[in-house]
Scaffold this motif. Sequence first.
Motif, PDB file in Angstrom:
ATOM      1  N   HIS A   1       1.355  11.885  -1.320  1.00  7.70           N
ATOM      2  CA  HIS A   1       2.197  12.978  -1.782  1.00  7.70           C
ATOM      3  C   HIS A   1       2.456  14.027  -0.701  1.00  7.70           C
ATOM      4  O   HIS A   1       3.179  14.986  -0.939  1.00  7.70           O
ATOM      5  CB  HIS A   1       1.563  13.655  -3.003  1.00  7.70           C
ATOM      6  CG  HIS A   1       1.535  12.775  -4.209  1.00  7.70           C
ATOM      7  ND1 HIS A   1       1.429  13.265  -5.485  1.00  7.70           N
ATOM      8  CD2 HIS A   1       1.607  11.429  -4.350  1.00  7.70           C
ATOM      9  CE1 HIS A   1       1.421  12.264  -6.354  1.00  7.70           C
ATOM     10  NE2 HIS A   1       1.526  11.141  -5.674  1.00  7.70           N
TER      11      HIS A   1
ATOM     12  N   GLY B   1       7.270  13.266   1.334  1.00 12.84           N
ATOM     13  CA  GLY B   1       7.098  13.705  -0.051  1.00 12.84           C
ATOM     14  C   GLY B   1       6.384  12.676  -0.902  1.00 12.84           C
ATOM     15  O   GLY B   1       5.857  12.987  -1.956  1.00 12.84           O
TER      16      GLY B   1
ATOM     17  N   TYR C   1       9.294  10.472  -5.797  1.00 10.74           N
ATOM     18  CA  TYR C   1      10.403  11.204  -6.403  1.00 10.74           C
ATOM     19  C   TYR C   1      10.423  10.845  -7.884  1.00 10.74           C
ATOM     20  O   TYR C   1       9.875   9.809  -8.295  1.00 10.74           O
ATOM     21  CB  TYR C   1      11.739  10.879  -5.728  1.00 10.74           C
ATOM     22  CG  TYR C   1      12.237   9.470  -5.971  1.00 10.74           C
ATOM     23  CD1 TYR C   1      13.124   9.200  -7.010  1.00 10.74           C
ATOM     24  CD2 TYR C   1      11.822   8.412  -5.167  1.00 10.74           C
ATOM     25  CE1 TYR C   1      13.575   7.915  -7.239  1.00 10.74           C
ATOM     26  CE2 TYR C   1      12.273   7.125  -5.391  1.00 10.74           C
ATOM     27  CZ  TYR C   1      13.153   6.876  -6.435  1.00 10.74           C
ATOM     28  OH  TYR C   1      13.597   5.603  -6.659  1.00 10.74           O
TER      29      TYR C   1
ATOM     30  N   ASP D   1      12.576   9.791 -11.114  1.00  6.52           N
ATOM     31  CA  ASP D   1      13.883   9.200 -11.401  1.00  6.52           C
ATOM     32  C   ASP D   1      14.451   9.741 -12.708  1.00  6.52           C
ATOM     33  O   ASP D   1      13.852  10.601 -13.361  1.00  6.52           O
ATOM     34  CB  ASP D   1      13.789   7.666 -11.420  1.00  6.52           C
ATOM     35  CG  ASP D   1      12.868   7.131 -12.512  1.00  6.52           C
ATOM     36  OD1 ASP D   1      12.866   7.697 -13.624  1.00  6.52           O
ATOM     37  OD2 ASP D   1      12.156   6.139 -12.259  1.00  6.52           O
TER      38      ASP D   1
ATOM     39  N   ARG E   1       7.978   8.008 -11.871  1.00  6.95           N
ATOM     40  CA  ARG E   1       7.689   8.421 -10.505  1.00  6.95           C
ATOM     41  C   ARG E   1       7.655   7.195  -9.600  1.00  6.95           C
ATOM     42  O   ARG E   1       7.000   6.204  -9.914  1.00  6.95           O
ATOM     43  CB  ARG E   1       6.366   9.188 -10.462  1.00  6.95           C
ATOM     44  CG  ARG E   1       6.419  10.478 -11.271  1.00  6.95           C
ATOM     45  CD  ARG E   1       5.055  11.117 -11.435  1.00  6.95           C
ATOM     46  NE  ARG E   1       4.515  11.613 -10.178  1.00  6.95           N
ATOM     47  CZ  ARG E   1       4.834  12.793  -9.635  1.00  6.95           C
ATOM     48  NH1 ARG E   1       5.714  13.588 -10.236  1.00  6.95           N
ATOM     49  NH2 ARG E   1       4.293  13.190  -8.514  1.00  6.95           N
TER      50      ARG E   1
ATOM     51  N   VAL F   1       8.617   6.777  -2.163  1.00  8.48           N
ATOM     52  CA  VAL F   1       9.750   6.932  -1.239  1.00  8.48           C
ATOM     53  C   VAL F   1       9.634   5.808  -0.198  1.00  8.48           C
ATOM     54  O   VAL F   1       9.135   5.981   0.903  1.00  8.48           O
ATOM     55  CB  VAL F   1       9.722   8.324  -0.569  1.00  8.48           C
ATOM     56  CG1 VAL F   1      10.891   8.469   0.404  1.00  8.48           C
ATOM     57  CG2 VAL F   1       9.785   9.420  -1.617  1.00  8.48           C
TER      58      VAL F   1
ATOM     59  N   LEU G   1      20.670  10.151  -6.773  1.00 11.49           N
ATOM     60  CA  LEU G   1      19.524  10.176  -5.875  1.00 11.49           C
ATOM     61  C   LEU G   1      19.711  11.230  -4.780  1.00 11.49           C
ATOM     62  O   LEU G   1      18.796  11.999  -4.454  1.00 11.49           O
ATOM     63  CB  LEU G   1      19.318   8.786  -5.256  1.00 11.49           C
ATOM     64  CG  LEU G   1      18.048   8.545  -4.454  1.00 11.49           C
ATOM     65  CD1 LEU G   1      16.815   8.907  -5.259  1.00 11.49           C
ATOM     66  CD2 LEU G   1      17.988   7.091  -4.010  1.00 11.49           C
TER      67      LEU G   1
ATOM     68  N   TYR H   1      19.243  14.667  -6.257  1.00  9.46           N
ATOM     69  CA  TYR H   1      17.825  14.975  -6.475  1.00  9.46           C
ATOM     70  C   TYR H   1      17.153  15.423  -5.183  1.00  9.46           C
ATOM     71  O   TYR H   1      16.391  16.402  -5.158  1.00  9.46           O
ATOM     72  CB  TYR H   1      17.107  13.740  -7.046  1.00  9.46           C
ATOM     73  CG  TYR H   1      15.604  13.896  -7.103  1.00  9.46           C
ATOM     74  CD1 TYR H   1      15.006  14.541  -8.184  1.00  9.46           C
ATOM     75  CD2 TYR H   1      14.791  13.437  -6.075  1.00  9.46           C
ATOM     76  CE1 TYR H   1      13.622  14.708  -8.236  1.00  9.46           C
ATOM     77  CE2 TYR H   1      13.417  13.605  -6.114  1.00  9.46           C
ATOM     78  CZ  TYR H   1      12.836  14.237  -7.197  1.00  9.46           C
ATOM     79  OH  TYR H   1      11.476  14.405  -7.241  1.00  9.46           O
ATOM     80  N   ILE H   2      17.453  14.724  -4.094  1.00  8.15           N
ATOM     81  CA  ILE H   2      16.799  15.033  -2.828  1.00  8.15           C
ATOM     82  C   ILE H   2      17.262  16.391  -2.286  1.00  8.15           C
ATOM     83  O   ILE H   2      16.490  17.137  -1.676  1.00  8.15           O
ATOM     84  CB  ILE H   2      17.042  13.894  -1.823  1.00  8.15           C
ATOM     85  CG1 ILE H   2      16.253  12.641  -2.292  1.00  8.15           C
ATOM     86  CG2 ILE H   2      16.646  14.277  -0.407  1.00  8.15           C
ATOM     87  CD1 ILE H   2      16.564  11.388  -1.548  1.00  8.15           C
TER      88      ILE H   2
ATOM     89  N   ASN I   1      15.164  18.847  -3.924  1.00  8.49           N
ATOM     90  CA  ASN I   1      13.743  18.719  -3.586  1.00  8.49           C
ATOM     91  C   ASN I   1      13.633  18.449  -2.090  1.00  8.49           C
ATOM     92  O   ASN I   1      13.451  17.292  -1.665  1.00  8.49           O
ATOM     93  CB  ASN I   1      13.094  17.591  -4.387  1.00  8.49           C
ATOM     94  CG  ASN I   1      13.091  17.850  -5.877  1.00  8.49           C
ATOM     95  OD1 ASN I   1      12.164  18.440  -6.412  1.00  8.49           O
ATOM     96  ND2 ASN I   1      14.157  17.423  -6.551  1.00  8.49           N
TER      97      ASN I   1
ATOM     98  N   THR J   1      11.337  15.974  -0.164  1.00  8.19           N
ATOM     99  CA  THR J   1      11.525  14.521  -0.234  1.00  8.19           C
ATOM    100  C   THR J   1      12.482  14.071   0.863  1.00  8.19           C
ATOM    101  O   THR J   1      13.546  14.652   1.049  1.00  8.19           O
ATOM    102  CB  THR J   1      12.107  14.115  -1.608  1.00  8.19           C
ATOM    103  OG1 THR J   1      11.245  14.605  -2.631  1.00  8.19           O
ATOM    104  CG2 THR J   1      12.216  12.608  -1.727  1.00  8.19           C
TER     105      THR J   1
ATOM    106  N   TYR K   1      17.495  10.044   1.214  1.00 16.04           N
ATOM    107  CA  TYR K   1      17.663   8.602   0.979  1.00 16.04           C
ATOM    108  C   TYR K   1      18.593   8.013   2.027  1.00 16.04           C
ATOM    109  O   TYR K   1      19.630   8.592   2.367  1.00 16.04           O
ATOM    110  CB  TYR K   1      18.240   8.358  -0.416  1.00 16.04           C
ATOM    111  CG  TYR K   1      18.502   6.891  -0.686  1.00 16.04           C
ATOM    112  CD1 TYR K   1      17.459   6.037  -1.012  1.00 16.04           C
ATOM    113  CD2 TYR K   1      19.789   6.364  -0.589  1.00 16.04           C
ATOM    114  CE1 TYR K   1      17.683   4.695  -1.262  1.00 16.04           C
ATOM    115  CE2 TYR K   1      20.027   5.019  -0.831  1.00 16.04           C
ATOM    116  CZ  TYR K   1      18.973   4.190  -1.160  1.00 16.04           C
ATOM    117  OH  TYR K   1      19.207   2.860  -1.384  1.00 16.04           O
TER     118      TYR K   1
END
Length: 591
Positions: free
Chosen positions: A361, A367, A370, A372, A377, A380, A424, A427-428, A431, A434, A437
């Motif tokens: 983590h 990170g 992640y 979803d 969870r 990565v 995706l 989300y990154i 955050n 993380t 992608y």
Amino acid sequence: MNARDCELLRDFVENGSEDAFREIVENYTGLVYGTACRSLGDRHLAEDAVQSTFMILARKARGLSRQVMLGSWLYRTVSLVCSHMKRAAMRRRKWEAVAKKTTELTGALRGEAETTWAFVEPLLDRALQSLSAKSRDAVVSRYLLGKSTMEIAAELGIRENTAAARISYGIRKLRERLATLGVQVSAGLLVTVLGAKAAEAAPLEIVGAAHAAGMAAATGASVATAAAVASEKVMQAMLWAKVKLAAVCVATTAAVVGVGAPVARHLLSPAKWHPGHYIVHDWTGGSLERTLGQAGRDPVLTGVMRSYAWAALEPSQGRYDFSAIESDLQYVESIGKRLFIVFKYKSDSGIGNDAIPAYLHGPDYGGGVYVDTKNGRQAVRWNVNVQQRLFALIRALGARFDKEPCVEGISNVDTSVRMRLDELEAYIRQNPATQPYDDDAFIASIKAEMNAMKEAFPHSVAIYNIDFLPNQRRARELCEHALAVGVGIGGPVAVENRWLEMGAYGHHAKLAGQVPLGNYMHWGGYGQRRADGTPVTVEEVLFFARDRLRLNYLFWQHREPQFTEQVLPALRKYGHVLDRRKPVCAGRWIG
């Protein structure tokens, strides 16, 4: 191998015990001598073949597995020796006609049995060698070695009624083979003549000569006899057969993450090959026996597939705990089944069900995880450091379980990230801890994961689940790589699903017969409906698996009451439809 044979071989290998080797020779010379007489038609040549066979045993004893049935191994070896000797004799006497058989039958049977044996004898070994290994082992042990059904069951670690069924099936297939060669014989008469004629008693002087030859081979003494020459040639042939198999499966190239160098080295077909239907228990906790109950023991099932969370397998960095797998393996062995191991790097829902080790983590691992769209969870996996830790886990699993005879294979959980690319990326952005992608890095990580699986499990079946990629157009690229390195392909089973058809489904036909194909029937699959709203039956799933997907393995998620009320009855009726042929790993992309 029965306990006494194991004890004798161990005493011979570790202590050089002549008494132990003599007992083995005395126990099996009848089988070897009878086979050689039938094959060669000359008792003097048969004596040489017996000596040669036990010389080979003496030299290969250290490498014999406990799972090998010694009688069947000796039968195959003497058959190889006899084949070599016949070819050598034909080269020496190529201008002569094939000599007529001079073997004199000894035994008390007369009349119809004698007449039948005269027809069966010249074709018996040819028919026996065409049987599957299981059928041949059963027939050789029961009728050529005279073992009881109870003894055979104990050697194989199966129930007595299962051993009896194998023997009965073996006799039926042997009759069919003989019929194709022009000899029709009833099962009763075939059993009678086999028991009386096939394992011919060997003269005592042959037992002594075989023992002396074997001990000479074991000590490395020079022996200039026809038997010694034949044993050397057959040993070379055994080695050359392995070399040719490796040459057939020459690797093409595969990219290593961050390196791009060719690495594919294991293109051999898996040594283990037990296709069929497996029951899936994918909870990370709970007893297999308690959860599966009687359903897991059903004879129509070949084995069990179970998922194990990465976090449980590696509680802290570099420290592995495989006790859960070992416990499950012990149970699976006790009920005569096989185990498929799934390593799980994603959890289905909630933080409390985290399959990823806590040490991942941190910032060194992008990170690590992640969340979803379904609140699961996931690791990565496009982060190189995460990949290296995952590959270390796979190597540790392989070192411990690849050579376990009841571990059928290894598989990943699947490739689905359960997000579209835009989701995706969004989300990154929210955050920043993380790692962003990267689709190319993600695909490269999958390829490297396939490499790691095949390298760690060269003796087992490796199946990679390609399921709902963020970019389905890259499914062919992954399938081509799987073909290049000899890894099987899997995924869910859905009779009508255009999204899956765009992915790995579209390439099953090109991979069939070359790599293992094994898909799974998940929970939601039991409630499948067609576009018109009508339900899809289990029988339709089975025939879709055969005709459309051409599967070798079908993994059925354990869901009750559907499994007991629908799946098991369908498997008992149609379970044979899967393709059981072993893949050739030719590495050719068709079309």
